[in-house]
Design an enzyme around this catalytic site. Structure first.
Site, mmCIF file in Angstrom:
data_model
loop_
_atom_site.group_PDB
_atom_site.id
_atom_site.type_symbol
_atom_site.label_atom_id
_atom_site.label_comp_id
_atom_site.label_asym_id
_atom_site.label_seq_id
_atom_site.Cartn_x
_atom_site.Cartn_y
_atom_site.Cartn_z
ATOM 1 N N HIS A 99 -15.831 -53.684 -5.336
ATOM 2 C CA HIS A 99 -17.039 -54.496 -5.196
ATOM 3 C C HIS A 99 -18.047 -54.151 -6.297
ATOM 4 O O HIS A 99 -18.611 -55.043 -6.931
ATOM 5 C CB HIS A 99 -17.678 -54.286 -3.819
ATOM 6 N N HIS A 148 -17.351 -46.379 0.909
ATOM 7 C CA HIS A 148 -17.171 -45.762 -0.401
ATOM 8 C C HIS A 148 -18.011 -44.503 -0.523
ATOM 9 O O HIS A 148 -19.132 -44.442 -0.023
ATOM 10 C CB HIS A 148 -17.586 -46.702 -1.532
#
Length: 181
Positions: A99, A148
């Site tokens: 992303h 993440h």
């Protein structure tokens, strides 16, 4: 990552409900569907303007960045963090953040492309600032949502911005040699 969670319940993010909803929206801005749609719209605009080489260049730059991200994920094969509950479903590897990286590639590349077409420095700064802001929001949302490590996002931003910069330098090199990119 734990600093972004309630100390009494690591499954619960800090902040009001609207913040979690905003982070979900921001993370969607870095998803494959949104980035692909934005790329198609930008390429369509360039084709409508009969800027064939720029359209082809944009497709190549963004596709190349996506392939680089996929290769790096396979090469590093880092698992997702399990320090806190994930607030969105994830199915692939963690490093670098796709992303964050793909947002940097798409938003920065399109931002530079749009800025190059403008004459005024304020409009250029606005376009580039908006691209940077979108990129930062997407990456920060990934850490907030627990999917993440911060280093995954930093690596994604760094490689994505580097790729976008490399593409910009190649476009400038071609422009100086008379190719209309």
């Amino acid at each position: 990552m734990t600093a972004l969670r309630r100390s009494d319940d690591l499954a619960q993010p800090i902040g009001p409900t609207w913040l979690q909803n905003a982070m979900l929206d921001f993370t969607a801005l870095g998803g494959v569907s949104v980035l692909t749609l934005l790329t198609i719209l930008a390429v369509g605009l360039l084709l409508a303007q009969r800027k064939w080489w720029r359209a082809l260049f944009l497709v190549g730059a963004i596709s190349g960045g996506a392939l680089l991200n996929a290769g790096l994920k396979i090469g590093f094969a880092r698992e997702r963090p399990d320090l806190v509950a994930h607030l969105v479903k994830v199915h692939d590897l963690s490093f670098p953040s796709g992303h964050a990286m793909n947002s940097a590639v798409v938003y920065l590349t399109i931002g530079v492309l749009l800025a190059r077409a403008e004459k005024g420095p304020r409009v250029k700064a606005y376009l580039l600032g908006g691209a940077v802001l979108l990129t930062l929001l997407v990456g920060c949302s990934r850490v907030y949502l627990g999917v993440h490590f911060p280093t995954d996002v930093l690596a994604g931003w760094t490689v994505g911005a580097s790729w976008a910069t490399l593409c910009w330098l190649v476009a400038e090199w071609w422009r100086q040699r008379g190719t209309r990119v």
